[in-house]
Design a protein around this motif. Structure first.
Motif, PDB file in Angstrom:
ATOM      1  N   HIS A  90       0.842  -1.192   0.000  1.00  0.00           N
ATOM      2  CA  HIS A  90       0.000   0.000   0.000  1.00  0.00           C
ATOM      3  C   HIS A  90       0.885   1.254   0.000  1.00  0.00           C
ATOM      4  O   HIS A  90       1.672   1.435  -0.926  1.00  0.00           O
ATOM      5  CB  HIS A  90      -0.972  -0.033   1.173  1.00  0.00           C
ATOM      6  CG  HIS A  90      -2.158   0.869   1.009  1.00  0.00           C
ATOM      7  ND1 HIS A  90      -2.952   0.836  -0.109  1.00  0.00           N
ATOM      8  CD2 HIS A  90      -2.678   1.840   1.808  1.00  0.00           C
ATOM      9  CE1 HIS A  90      -3.919   1.733   0.001  1.00  0.00           C
ATOM     10  NE2 HIS A  90      -3.770   2.366   1.150  1.00  0.00           N
ATOM     11  N   GLY A 301      -3.022   3.795  -7.408  1.00  0.00           N
ATOM     12  CA  GLY A 301      -4.202   2.947  -7.336  1.00  0.00           C
ATOM     13  C   GLY A 301      -5.306   3.505  -6.472  1.00  0.00           C
ATOM     14  O   GLY A 301      -5.163   4.543  -5.828  1.00  0.00           O
ATOM     15  N   CYS A 302      -6.454   2.785  -6.455  1.00  0.00           N
ATOM     16  CA  CYS A 302      -7.662   3.210  -5.717  1.00  0.00           C
ATOM     17  C   CYS A 302      -8.136   4.570  -6.207  1.00  0.00           C
ATOM     18  O   CYS A 302      -8.442   5.465  -5.412  1.00  0.00           O
ATOM     19  CB  CYS A 302      -7.400   3.223  -4.202  1.00  0.00           C
ATOM     20  SG  CYS A 302      -6.846   1.644  -3.526  1.00  0.00           S
ATOM     21  N   HIS A 313      -7.545  11.239  -5.217  1.00  0.00           N
ATOM     22  CA  HIS A 313      -6.691  10.100  -5.508  1.00  0.00           C
ATOM     23  C   HIS A 313      -6.134  10.214  -6.924  1.00  0.00           C
ATOM     24  O   HIS A 313      -6.900  10.375  -7.880  1.00  0.00           O
ATOM     25  CB  HIS A 313      -7.468   8.791  -5.375  1.00  0.00           C
ATOM     26  CG  HIS A 313      -7.726   8.382  -3.961  1.00  0.00           C
ATOM     27  ND1 HIS A 313      -8.294   7.166  -3.639  1.00  0.00           N
ATOM     28  CD2 HIS A 313      -7.476   9.006  -2.782  1.00  0.00           C
ATOM     29  CE1 HIS A 313      -8.395   7.063  -2.318  1.00  0.00           C
ATOM     30  NE2 HIS A 313      -7.916   8.178  -1.783  1.00  0.00           N
ATOM     31  N   SER A 315      -4.631   9.139 -10.464  1.00  0.00           N
ATOM     32  CA  SER A 315      -4.547   8.040 -11.405  1.00  0.00           C
ATOM     33  C   SER A 315      -3.074   7.830 -11.759  1.00  0.00           C
ATOM     34  O   SER A 315      -2.221   8.668 -11.460  1.00  0.00           O
ATOM     35  CB  SER A 315      -5.337   8.375 -12.671  1.00  0.00           C
ATOM     36  OG  SER A 315      -4.690   9.432 -13.374  1.00  0.00           O
ATOM     37  N   HIS A 335       0.491   2.501  -3.385  1.00  0.00           N
ATOM     38  CA  HIS A 335      -0.940   2.669  -3.106  1.00  0.00           C
ATOM     39  C   HIS A 335      -1.779   1.823  -4.058  1.00  0.00           C
ATOM     40  O   HIS A 335      -2.799   2.249  -4.579  1.00  0.00           O
ATOM     41  CB  HIS A 335      -1.334   4.150  -3.208  1.00  0.00           C
ATOM     42  CG  HIS A 335      -2.547   4.520  -2.395  1.00  0.00           C
ATOM     43  ND1 HIS A 335      -3.822   4.493  -2.897  1.00  0.00           N
ATOM     44  CD2 HIS A 335      -2.675   4.922  -1.115  1.00  0.00           C
ATOM     45  CE1 HIS A 335      -4.685   4.861  -1.963  1.00  0.00           C
ATOM     46  NE2 HIS A 335      -4.004   5.121  -0.862  1.00  0.00           N
ATOM     47  N   TYR A 336      -1.344   0.590  -4.250  1.00  0.00           N
ATOM     48  CA  TYR A 336      -2.080  -0.368  -5.080  1.00  0.00           C
ATOM     49  C   TYR A 336      -1.667  -1.764  -4.627  1.00  0.00           C
ATOM     50  O   TYR A 336      -0.735  -1.961  -3.845  1.00  0.00           O
ATOM     51  CB  TYR A 336      -1.753  -0.172  -6.567  1.00  0.00           C
ATOM     52  CG  TYR A 336      -0.463  -0.820  -7.003  1.00  0.00           C
ATOM     53  CD1 TYR A 336      -0.458  -2.064  -7.647  1.00  0.00           C
ATOM     54  CD2 TYR A 336       0.765  -0.224  -6.740  1.00  0.00           C
ATOM     55  CE1 TYR A 336       0.730  -2.674  -8.019  1.00  0.00           C
ATOM     56  CE2 TYR A 336       1.958  -0.817  -7.109  1.00  0.00           C
ATOM     57  CZ  TYR A 336       1.936  -2.037  -7.748  1.00  0.00           C
ATOM     58  OH  TYR A 336       3.113  -2.649  -8.105  1.00  0.00           O
ATOM     59  N   ARG A 340      -8.182  -3.210  -1.375  1.00  0.00           N
ATOM     60  CA  ARG A 340      -9.157  -2.783  -2.380  1.00  0.00           C
ATOM     61  C   ARG A 340      -9.949  -1.640  -1.769  1.00  0.00           C
ATOM     62  O   ARG A 340     -10.599  -1.814  -0.743  1.00  0.00           O
ATOM     63  CB  ARG A 340     -10.068  -3.956  -2.725  1.00  0.00           C
ATOM     64  CG  ARG A 340     -10.958  -3.696  -3.910  1.00  0.00           C
ATOM     65  CD  ARG A 340     -11.399  -5.011  -4.537  1.00  0.00           C
ATOM     66  NE  ARG A 340     -11.398  -4.879  -5.998  1.00  0.00           N
ATOM     67  CZ  ARG A 340     -11.709  -5.844  -6.819  1.00  0.00           C
ATOM     68  NH1 ARG A 340     -12.015  -7.034  -6.353  1.00  0.00           N
ATOM     69  NH2 ARG A 340     -11.694  -5.643  -8.118  1.00  0.00           N
ATOM     70  N   GLU A 348     -12.662  -0.633 -10.084  1.00  0.00           N
ATOM     71  CA  GLU A 348     -11.255  -0.680 -10.484  1.00  0.00           C
ATOM     72  C   GLU A 348     -10.657  -2.077 -10.304  1.00  0.00           C
ATOM     73  O   GLU A 348     -10.461  -2.524  -9.170  1.00  0.00           O
ATOM     74  CB  GLU A 348     -10.453   0.328  -9.655  1.00  0.00           C
ATOM     75  CG  GLU A 348      -8.967   0.379  -9.956  1.00  0.00           C
ATOM     76  CD  GLU A 348      -8.257   1.342  -9.020  1.00  0.00           C
ATOM     77  OE1 GLU A 348      -8.802   2.425  -8.739  1.00  0.00           O
ATOM     78  OE2 GLU A 348      -7.159   1.000  -8.538  1.00  0.00           O
ATOM     79  N   VAL A 350      -7.929  -4.717  -9.654  1.00  0.00           N
ATOM     80  CA  VAL A 350      -6.706  -4.478  -8.883  1.00  0.00           C
ATOM     81  C   VAL A 350      -5.448  -4.602  -9.739  1.00  0.00           C
ATOM     82  O   VAL A 350      -4.367  -4.162  -9.325  1.00  0.00           O
ATOM     83  CB  VAL A 350      -6.619  -5.431  -7.671  1.00  0.00           C
ATOM     84  CG1 VAL A 350      -7.770  -5.186  -6.715  1.00  0.00           C
ATOM     85  CG2 VAL A 350      -6.587  -6.895  -8.119  1.00  0.00           C
ATOM     86  N   PRO A 353      -3.958  -0.594 -12.073  1.00  0.00           N
ATOM     87  CA  PRO A 353      -2.995   0.483 -11.804  1.00  0.00           C
ATOM     88  C   PRO A 353      -1.592   0.238 -12.340  1.00  0.00           C
ATOM     89  O   PRO A 353      -1.046   1.116 -13.043  1.00  0.00           O
ATOM     90  CB  PRO A 353      -3.018   0.586 -10.278  1.00  0.00           C
ATOM     91  CG  PRO A 353      -4.390   0.143  -9.907  1.00  0.00           C
ATOM     92  CD  PRO A 353      -4.702  -0.966 -10.858  1.00  0.00           C
ATOM     93  N   TRP A 357       0.176   2.420 -15.295  1.00  0.00           N
ATOM     94  CA  TRP A 357       1.402   3.138 -14.918  1.00  0.00           C
ATOM     95  C   TRP A 357       2.504   2.890 -15.965  1.00  0.00           C
ATOM     96  O   TRP A 357       3.158   3.827 -16.425  1.00  0.00           O
ATOM     97  CB  TRP A 357       1.821   2.654 -13.538  1.00  0.00           C
ATOM     98  CG  TRP A 357       3.103   3.142 -12.944  1.00  0.00           C
ATOM     99  CD1 TRP A 357       4.155   2.372 -12.568  1.00  0.00           C
ATOM    100  CD2 TRP A 357       3.469   4.495 -12.582  1.00  0.00           C
ATOM    101  NE1 TRP A 357       5.144   3.140 -12.000  1.00  0.00           N
ATOM    102  CE2 TRP A 357       4.752   4.438 -11.995  1.00  0.00           C
ATOM    103  CE3 TRP A 357       2.832   5.718 -12.697  1.00  0.00           C
ATOM    104  CZ2 TRP A 357       5.416   5.583 -11.531  1.00  0.00           C
ATOM    105  CZ3 TRP A 357       3.486   6.865 -12.231  1.00  0.00           C
ATOM    106  CH2 TRP A 357       4.761   6.784 -11.663  1.00  0.00           C
TER     107      TRP A 357
END
Length: 383
Positions: A90, A301-302, A313, A315, A335-336, A340, A348, A350, A353, A357
């Motif tokens: 995370h 993420g998220c 948040h 992207s 942060h992915y 969840r 989204e 999982v 991300p 990226w």
């Protein structure tokens, strides 16, 4: 045991246009994002988005196929020499500065440490961890400080902090934004007021420890929100962090914490160039004052649905812009792949991300693994 490190305040160092525009009240009783890049969504709008936006629920892959790898971390200085960042999952990292000449180690700082299986009130509700930590808290080396970006449960975890503080006999230092001290001391985990230093945006300190060295920690802006209860939203300050080594190494790390970059109306608006509002100016200010950075840790993420979460948040495409704004030589996505998001879980996948990226980095002409990249949980990035 009282904290054994020496803390001294750094001289004021802020952008020329800096004010207390992010304060609500004087002295502040709350905080806000002072830029046009932040557009809040009301409860009605959030509910309409949640129930009217087409969902794209994809189950977490079984057998961990396509998920981030987990490895046992190696905290040995014999293996890694330089400024190091070990990903716990995370937004949690263990940072160790370059060991000074004659020292066995550098200063060790935990960023937003979370080891719990569930993040939420009383550990009974909230997102569940689907990727385990790479080690136990007992397997960590001695820690000098903990930096907290904000008080949301997935970044400030009571059970983790209780175990960390007990492991070090109450000798940990904690650094946080304004208002978070009362959260930390009110958790009932044995953290005392003298262990905690609150900072406003652009405030900084030097932490020194005999036989280990020193490090500068600077509280810098982020575009987010705070609050652990519905009656105290935005009552504490959210932030990012600059970690700066002394000479001769003088390596610098930027930790974005949890942040948005610009408000967009839909997922199709990947770029802030298409957004109805300009991007958050704080990151260029951070880059101008403290960059270039040797390493940046940025959230990817998220972030869905964008109509509801884009202001808070980032992207993957947003964080590529943050990478450039702060003038980072290398940026690692975080942060992915661990929790969840309570809101984004239905929108989204999982695995999306890290895929976006990398695709976004290549589209920007950035060299994968050199300019930007990813890290295994338990893996260490050295600069």
């Amino acid at each position: 045991m009282p904290p054994k490190s020496l803390i001294t305040a750094l001289p004021p160092h802020a952008p020329d246009a800096y004010t207390t525009a992010h304060h609500v009240g004087s002295p502040p009783t709350g905080f806000k994002n002072p830029w046009p890049s932040y557009q809040t969504s009301g409860i009605g709008s959030l509910l309409r988005t949640r129930f009217n936006t087409p969902k794209n629920f994809v189950p977490i892959p079984t057998g961990r196929l396509g998920l981030v790898e987990v490895r046992k971390p190696d905290f040995s200085n014999a293996t890694h020499k330089g400024l190091k960042a070990t990903w716990i999952g995370h937004a949690s990292f263990l940072i160790e500065t370059t060991a000074p000449e004659g020292s066995e180690r550098g200063m060790r700082i935990l960023l937003d440490p979370v080891w719990s299986d569930r993040v939420g009130p009383y550990g009974m509700v909230g997102p569940v961890r689907f990727t385990p930590p790479p080690c136990t808290i007992d397997e960590l080396p001695e820690i000098d400080a903990v930096c907290i970006s904000h008080d949301h449960y997935d970044h400030l975890d009571a059970d983790t902090l209780k175990k960390l503080n007990a492991k070090q006999n109450g000798g940990l230092r904690f650094f946080c934004g304004l208002g978070v001290k009362s959260v930390l001391t009110g958790l009932g985990v044995g953290i005392h007021a003298e262990q905690v230093e609150e900072l406003d945006w652009w405030d900084g300190i030097t932490m020194s420890q005999e036989g280990v060295g020193s490090v500068d920690l600077v509280c810098t802006p982020a575009q987010h929100r705070s609050g652990r209860t519905p009656w105290n939203f935005d009552g504490t300050l959210w932030c990012s962090w600059v970690v700066k080594e002394p000479q001769p190494s003088a390596k610098k790390l930027f930790f974005a914490g949890d942040t948005g970059y610009c408000h967009v109306l839909s997922d199709e608006q990947y770029s802030h160039h298409d957004a109805p509002h300009p991007p958050c100016p704080a990151f260029k200010e951070i880059g101008a004052l403290y960059g270039p950075f040797h390493l940046a840790l940025v959230p990817i993420g998220c972030f869905k649905p964008r109509s509801a979460l884009s202001a808070q948040h980032s992207s993957p495409e947003d964080s590529l812009s943050i990478h450039k704004d702060v003038r980072s030589k290398k940026s690692i996505g975080m942060h992915y792949g661990t929790f969840r998001g309570a809101y984004s879980a239905s929108f989204e996948p999982v695995t999306e991300p890290p895929e976006r990226w990398r695709k976004g980095a290549e589209a920007e002409g950035l060299e994968w693994g050199i300019d930007v990249g990813l890290c295994d949980i338990g893996g260490t990035v050295v600069v």
